[in-house]
Design an enzyme around this catalytic site. Structure first.
Site, PDB file in Angstrom:
ATOM      1  N   ARG A  87       0.817  -0.774  -0.057  1.00 14.53           N
ATOM      2  CA  ARG A  87      -0.012   0.208  -0.226  1.00 14.53           C
ATOM      3  C   ARG A  87       0.638   0.925  -0.121  1.00 14.53           C
ATOM      4  O   ARG A  87       0.450   2.788  -0.554  1.00 14.53           O
ATOM      5  CB  ARG A  87      -0.894  -0.402   0.785  1.00 14.53           C
ATOM      6  CG  ARG A  87      -1.807  -1.152   1.507  1.00 14.53           C
ATOM      7  CD  ARG A  87      -2.820  -0.688   1.734  1.00 14.53           C
ATOM      8  NE  ARG A  87      -2.634  -1.468   4.001  1.00 14.53           N
ATOM      9  CZ  ARG A  87      -2.388  -2.342   3.997  1.00 14.53           C
ATOM     10  NH1 ARG A  87      -3.151  -2.777   3.397  1.00 14.53           N
ATOM     11  NH2 ARG A  87      -2.079  -2.257   5.434  1.00 14.53           N
TER      12      ARG A  87
ATOM     13  N   GLU B  10     -18.977  14.811   2.110  1.00 18.39           N
ATOM     14  CA  GLU B  10     -18.817  14.253   0.131  1.00 18.39           C
ATOM     15  C   GLU B  10     -20.436  13.104   0.712  1.00 18.39           C
ATOM     16  O   GLU B  10     -20.827  11.638   1.083  1.00 18.39           O
ATOM     17  CB  GLU B  10     -18.155  13.274   0.385  1.00 18.39           C
ATOM     18  CG  GLU B  10     -17.877  12.407  -0.678  1.00 18.39           C
ATOM     19  CD  GLU B  10     -17.362  11.379  -0.630  1.00 18.39           C
ATOM     20  OE1 GLU B  10     -16.719  10.556  -0.034  1.00 18.39           O
ATOM     21  OE2 GLU B  10     -17.024  10.699  -1.888  1.00 18.39           O
TER      22      GLU B  10
ATOM     23  N   LYS C  30     -18.421  17.971  -1.911  1.00 18.20           N
ATOM     24  CA  LYS C  30     -17.944  16.294  -3.207  1.00 18.20           C
ATOM     25  C   LYS C  30     -18.820  15.552  -3.464  1.00 18.20           C
ATOM     26  O   LYS C  30     -19.547  15.144  -2.037  1.00 18.20           O
ATOM     27  CB  LYS C  30     -17.052  15.937  -2.176  1.00 18.20           C
ATOM     28  CG  LYS C  30     -16.682  14.423  -3.212  1.00 18.20           C
ATOM     29  CD  LYS C  30     -15.063  14.222  -1.882  1.00 18.20           C
ATOM     30  CE  LYS C  30     -15.439  12.571  -3.482  1.00 18.20           C
ATOM     31  NZ  LYS C  30     -13.752  12.106  -3.232  1.00 18.20           N
TER      32      LYS C  30
HETATM   33  P1  13P Z   1     -14.207   7.559  -6.492  1.00 19.45           P
HETATM   34  O1  13P Z   1     -13.704   8.839  -7.660  1.00 19.45           O
HETATM   35  O2  13P Z   1     -13.635   6.062  -7.441  1.00 19.45           O
HETATM   36  O3  13P Z   1     -15.621   7.069  -5.981  1.00 19.45           O
HETATM   37  O4  13P Z   1     -14.027   7.937  -5.270  1.00 19.45           O
HETATM   38  C1  13P Z   1     -14.323   9.019  -4.382  1.00 19.45           C
HETATM   39  C2  13P Z   1     -14.123   8.835  -3.583  1.00 19.45           C
HETATM   40  O5  13P Z   1     -13.225   9.444  -2.805  1.00 19.45           O
HETATM   41  C3  13P Z   1     -15.081   8.204  -2.259  1.00 19.45           C
HETATM   42  O6  13P Z   1     -15.454   7.666  -1.081  1.00 19.45           O
END
Ligand code: 13P
Length: 340
Positions: free
Chosen positions: A46, A177, A219
């Site tokens: 990772r 988000e 987001k």
């Molecule tokens: P993805 O762009 O793969 O949807 O991931 C964005 C993200 O931060 C999910 O929490």
């Protein structure tokens, strides 16, 4: 709360032609991604993979920030510099995922609310001292028969607002988000309704907790058709529906909006962003904060082999560059073919 620092950070996050790499996959998610290319998900793998992405030559021209997972924020680049400082030295803002994943909401059909408020203030202080200047919290909203319920939207909006207020108090910009999943067979119209309800609930909670819109980044997912719906909305429709919802719900005072890719193909995520960014007269800059749509090709090219690092970095650089152009409405499909 250092308002000047918050304003500076938020403006830098959405700087022209740049976007944010989401590299904050939990170890469980990372395991799934690594497995798809036959790589063992060890702590060292990772670290090596994230180091490959962050060390891509010239990536700072297209990235304003990177969202880190707690483990990564404590790991070091090959030169021994802790990743948050390594990124900051390149002029890329280190951010951190601070939520602790989702749990079932009682009395719902398995809808989820996000955990992580316990001890958050103490963790934020530590992350600030480590150099992190923004923090992400993901809420998950699923569309289905009779869902999302009001309970789900309410619970998630309040958790988002409590985390956002704690971040601002700690001089860390919250990147809220609320993700509406594209799983299911719903229409783009239904997705638009759910996005609107989600964002209305989210911003009502922000106001209730005195979160300042000037120091906040959204987001969001895009308004797309459910993955299993045979009628898939085209690029123009996705852009129009998404921007309509955002204009209806997001304060103009907010410094910017970033998008997640959510399982869209790499090129669809770029095309959708481009179509929205090309619209005139929007009150906020729009850009990307993708995980999969930035990393898919790089991860595949790498496949855990040191000999593939340069090819993987090239693939990653290409997607970041394409999305940087899309954030300015300057991308065209022909640019993909030229590079291929
Ligand atoms: P993805 O762009 O793969 O949807 O991931 C964005 C993200 O931060 C999910 O929490």
């Amino acid at each position: 709360m250092d308002k000047q620092l918050l304003s500076k950070t938020a403006a830098a996050m959405v700087a022209k032609g740049k976007g944010i790499l989401a590299a904050d996959e939990s170890s469980g998610t990372c395991e799934k991604r690594f497995k798809s290319v036959g790589v063992e998900c060890t702590e060292e793998n990772r670290r090596a993979y994230r180091g490959l992405l962050f060390g891509t030559p010239g990536i700072e021209q297209h990235l304003s920030g990177v969202i880190l997972f707690d483990e990564t924020a404590r790991q070091k680049a090959n030169d021994g510099t802790p990743f948050p400082r390594y990124l900051a030295k390149k002029g890329v803002l280190p951010g951190i995922k601070v939520d602790k994943g989702v749990t079932d909401i009682p009395f719902t059909a398995g809808e989820k609310v996000t955990d992580g408020l316990d001890g958050l203030q103490k963790r934020l202080k530590e992350y600030f001292d480590m150099g992190c200047r923004f923090a992400k919290w993901r809420a998950v909203i699923t569309i289905g028969e009779g869902i999302p319920t009001h309970t789900c939207l309410y619970a998630n909006a309040h958790a988002l607002a409590r985390y956002a207020a704690a971040c601002q108090e700690a001089s860390i910009v919250p990147m809220i988000e609320p993700e509406v999943l594209l799983d299911g067979n719903h229409s783009a119209e239904r997705s638009e309704e759910v996005h609107e309800a989600t964002l209305r609930a989210t911003y009502a909670a922000m106001a209730a907790y005195n979160v300042s819109p000037e120091h906040l980044i959204l987001k969001t997912s895009m308004v797309v058709s459910g993955r299993d719906n045979p009628r898939q909305a085209g690029v123009g429709e996705v852009a129009e529906r998404t921007v309509r919802v955002l204009k209806r719900t997001v304060p103009a005072a907010q410094p910017g909006i970033v998008f997640l890719s959510g399982g869209q193909s790499d090129e669809a995520a770029t095309a959708h962003l481009n179509a929205m960014a090309a619209m005139k007269g929007l009150p906020w800059p729009l850009t990307f904060s993708y995980s999969r749509a930035l990393q898919n090709s790089a991860l595949k090219a790498w496949s855990g082999q040191a000999a593939n690092v340069a090819a993987a970095q090239q693939a990653f650089h290409h997607r970041a560059q394409m999305n940087g152009l899309a954030a300015q409405g300057k991308w065209q499909a022909g640019l993909e073919k030229q590079a291929a």
